[in-house]
Design an enzyme around this catalytic site. Structure first.
Site, PDB file in Angstrom:
ATOM      1  N   ASP A 274       9.169   2.668  -0.062  1.00 16.26           N
ATOM      2  CA  ASP A 274       8.127   3.295   0.743  1.00 16.26           C
ATOM      3  C   ASP A 274       8.321   2.854   2.187  1.00 16.26           C
ATOM      4  O   ASP A 274       7.979   1.729   2.560  1.00 16.26           O
ATOM      5  CB  ASP A 274       6.747   2.900   0.219  1.00 16.26           C
ATOM      6  CG  ASP A 274       5.629   3.587   1.006  1.00 16.26           C
ATOM      7  OD1 ASP A 274       5.907   4.120   2.102  1.00 16.26           O
ATOM      8  OD2 ASP A 274       4.485   3.569   0.525  1.00 16.26           O
TER       9      ASP A 274
ATOM     10  N   LYS B 214       4.188   8.794   9.022  1.00 21.03           N
ATOM     11  CA  LYS B 214       3.888   8.172  10.317  1.00 21.03           C
ATOM     12  C   LYS B 214       4.854   8.580  11.433  1.00 21.03           C
ATOM     13  O   LYS B 214       4.697   9.659  11.997  1.00 21.03           O
ATOM     14  CB  LYS B 214       3.750   6.663  10.127  1.00 21.03           C
ATOM     15  CG  LYS B 214       2.537   6.394   9.206  1.00 21.03           C
ATOM     16  CD  LYS B 214       2.078   4.980   9.046  1.00 21.03           C
ATOM     17  CE  LYS B 214       0.776   4.981   8.244  1.00 21.03           C
ATOM     18  NZ  LYS B 214       0.676   4.039   7.162  1.00 21.03           N
TER      19      LYS B 214
ATOM     20  N   TYR C 113       0.855  -1.190   0.000  1.00 22.70           N
ATOM     21  CA  TYR C 113       0.000   0.000   0.000  1.00 22.70           C
ATOM     22  C   TYR C 113       0.885   1.230   0.000  1.00 22.70           C
ATOM     23  O   TYR C 113       1.841   1.314   0.764  1.00 22.70           O
ATOM     24  CB  TYR C 113      -0.895   0.003   1.247  1.00 22.70           C
ATOM     25  CG  TYR C 113      -1.793   1.224   1.359  1.00 22.70           C
ATOM     26  CD1 TYR C 113      -2.851   1.415   0.478  1.00 22.70           C
ATOM     27  CD2 TYR C 113      -1.574   2.185   2.352  1.00 22.70           C
ATOM     28  CE1 TYR C 113      -3.671   2.541   0.582  1.00 22.70           C
ATOM     29  CE2 TYR C 113      -2.393   3.304   2.457  1.00 22.70           C
ATOM     30  CZ  TYR C 113      -3.441   3.473   1.571  1.00 22.70           C
ATOM     31  OH  TYR C 113      -4.251   4.583   1.675  1.00 22.70           O
TER      32      TYR C 113
HETATM   33  C1  LIG Z   1       0.164   4.584   5.766  1.00 24.42           C
HETATM   34  C2  LIG Z   1       0.954   4.340   4.543  1.00 24.42           C
HETATM   35  C3  LIG Z   1       0.923   5.214   3.448  1.00 24.42           C
HETATM   36  C4  LIG Z   1      -0.029   6.370   3.374  1.00 24.42           C
HETATM   37  O1  LIG Z   1       0.216   7.331   4.345  1.00 24.42           O
HETATM   38  P1  LIG Z   1      -0.999   8.332   4.749  1.00 24.42           P
HETATM   39  O2  LIG Z   1      -0.360   9.299   5.677  1.00 24.42           O
HETATM   40  O3  LIG Z   1      -2.053   7.468   5.358  1.00 24.42           O
HETATM   41  O4  LIG Z   1      -1.471   8.951   3.476  1.00 24.42           O
HETATM   42  C5  LIG Z   1       1.784   4.976   2.399  1.00 24.42           C
HETATM   43  N1  LIG Z   1       2.622   3.936   2.401  1.00 24.42           N
HETATM   44  C6  LIG Z   1       2.672   3.057   3.424  1.00 24.42           C
HETATM   45  C7  LIG Z   1       3.641   1.936   3.380  1.00 24.42           C
HETATM   46  C8  LIG Z   1       1.814   3.221   4.506  1.00 24.42           C
HETATM   47  O5  LIG Z   1       1.833   2.312   5.498  1.00 24.42           O
END
Ligand SMILES: *Cc1c(COP(=O)(O)O)cnc(C)c1O
Length: 432
Positions: free
Chosen positions: A241, A269, A146
């Site tokens: 990511d 995060k 994701y």
């Molecule tokens: C949470 C997440 C996102 C998206 O971040 P948001 O602040 O919710 O838009 C993108 N990549 C990874 C791996 C994530 O866990």
């Protein structure tokens, strides 16, 4: 002991009347496990208190940011102080420079950093930079990973998309989705297939170096290095990511710990200490493609917001204390091993995947190396397990396909209480 939930039920009814599905992010709904979501009143350390006054040991941790536990006094005090200085000015402040420097010091690949307000924006921007830099359009992503909810990345997406079985969102034009090829995590063969289908057309491959949005899935030895080599061979950029893994599994980038140097990194995060944030970082020549230095447009009213940046700096400061990541790993191991033992003792089939303070217990498959393995989980059984744990005071992510997040505020006693609850819950499942 029966948990009261009258207040949460009432709030849930009110929420559903005005908010689609009653939530502002689908992963908060209990669609996959049934029942009425608890509404949170407050949280401190490793514990949540709901609207009905029930207390839980929390393993959601705001889906990653709460690595220090909730409402850390030092972070809360810093936010109060910062708020009194103003909430944002539409001009640059020293703290933004400090955060970029701190990220750059911790992560060799982060020569330059652009702050945004969410991981979604950061991933979207990384893709735009990669396309501008290479003059190519295709991207490769992995089934079950994701990267936020931008159009081109909502293809076979993990997290809520996997939980709700809508991995390909409605409303994404076919022409946009067609620019994304999907490979299987831990399968270099599938990566090779994607590159061979478009040998001169791939701008970037984007990956979660430790996947945590299909449940936790660990990269096999050599997988990330070979992936990086394949990207280089085909002239594509590697985007790691690390929105979840960055500063959670080590003080910086876990990809670098695995010996991989990404061209671009996506963060979020933890680096916002609980406030909204995202960051795209990487090679200076690539980041300098961003306006106003270069021709790739990207902007944000609240980018580099003083509260987010201040909370992030306080959090990264507290995380830089020696022994932090060893402590998180010790707690994570105690949880992971305890859950694995509980599974074995109960006779319920399944497995536990864990890296540091991230863990998932899959009910059903005896190994999970990619999204198709995760999908073989018994989600009905997980739903029963989730409610068994809740009744024992343990708040898990309400989906088989999310990670449990351990924080520095969890104690050995919290972990042991969790493992004991799992023993009872799995025992009940085995007997049912
Ligand atoms: C949470 C997440 C996102 C998206 O971040 P948001 O602040 O919710 O838009 C993108 N990549 C990874 C791996 C994530 O866990």
């Amino acid at each position: 002991m029966m948990r009261g939930n009258d207040k949460s039920k009432e709030l849930s009814r009110r929420a559903s009347r005005r908010i689609p599905g009653g939530v502002n992010s689908p992963v908060r709904a209990w669609s996959a496990v049934g029942g009425t979501p608890i509404f949170i009143e407050s949280a401190s350390g490793a514990r949540l208190v709901d609207a009905d006054g029930n207390s839980f040991v929390d393993y959601v941790g705001s889906y990653g940011p709460a690595i220090l536990g909730h409402a850390h006094p030092q972070v809360a005090a810093a936010l109060g102080e910062q708020a009194r200085k103003g909430l944002g000015y539409g001009a640059t402040i020293e703290l933004e420079v400090e955060l970029a420097e701190k990220i750059g010091t911790a992560i060799a690949a982060a020569e330059k950093v652009r702050l945004v307000s969410s991981g979604t924006e950061a991933a979207m921007t990384a893709i735009r930079i990669a396309r501008a830099a290479t003059g190519r359009t295709k991207i490769i992503k992995f089934d079950g990973c994701y990267h936020g909810h931008s159009d081109g990345l909502l293809v076979r997406a993990g997290s809520g998309g996997m939980t709700l079985a809508i991995p390909n969102s409605a409303g994404v034009p076919q022409a946009v989705a067609a620019m994304t090829s999907v490979a299987r995590f831990n399968s270099l063969e599938s990566v090779g297939g994607c590159f061979e289908a478009n040998p001169d057309g791939v701008a970037a491959v984007i990956v979660e170096p430790v996947a945590a949005n299909m449940g936790v899935v660990v990269p096999m030895p050599g997988f990330l290095k070979e992936l990086a080599a394949a990207a280089r061979r085909y002239g594509a950029l590697l985007i790691c990511d690390e929105v979840i893994t960055g500063f959670r599994l080590c003080h910086g980038s876990i990809a670098e710990k695995y010996g991989v140097a990404p061209d671009l990194l996506v963060l979020g995060k933890v680096i916002g200490g609980g406030m909204p944030i995202g960051a795209v970082a990487g090679r200076a020549d690539l980041l300098d493609l961003l306006a106003p230095a270069g021709p790739v447009y990207q902007a944000g009213t609240l980018s580099g917001n003083p509260l987010s940046v201040r909370a992030g700096l306080e959090t990264l400061g507290l995380l830089s204390v020696p022994g932090t990541y060893e402590r998180l790993d010790t707690l994570g191991a105690r949880l992971g091993n305890g859950l694995a033992d509980a599974l074995k003792r109960s006779g319920v089939p399944g497995c536990v995947n864990r890296v540091g303070s991230l863990a998932t217990m899959f009910l059903g498959p005896n190994a999970v190396c990619e999204a198709d393995d995760a999908r073989r989980s018994d989600t009905a059984r997980f739903a029963t397990y989730f409610h068994q744990m809740l009744e024992r005071g343990i708040y898990l992510p309400p989906s088989q396909f999310e990670a449990m997040f351990v924080s520095l505020a969890h104690s050995e006693a919290d972990i042991d209480q969790t493992v004991e609850a799992a023993n009872q819950a799995l025992g009940a499942l085995a007997a049912a």
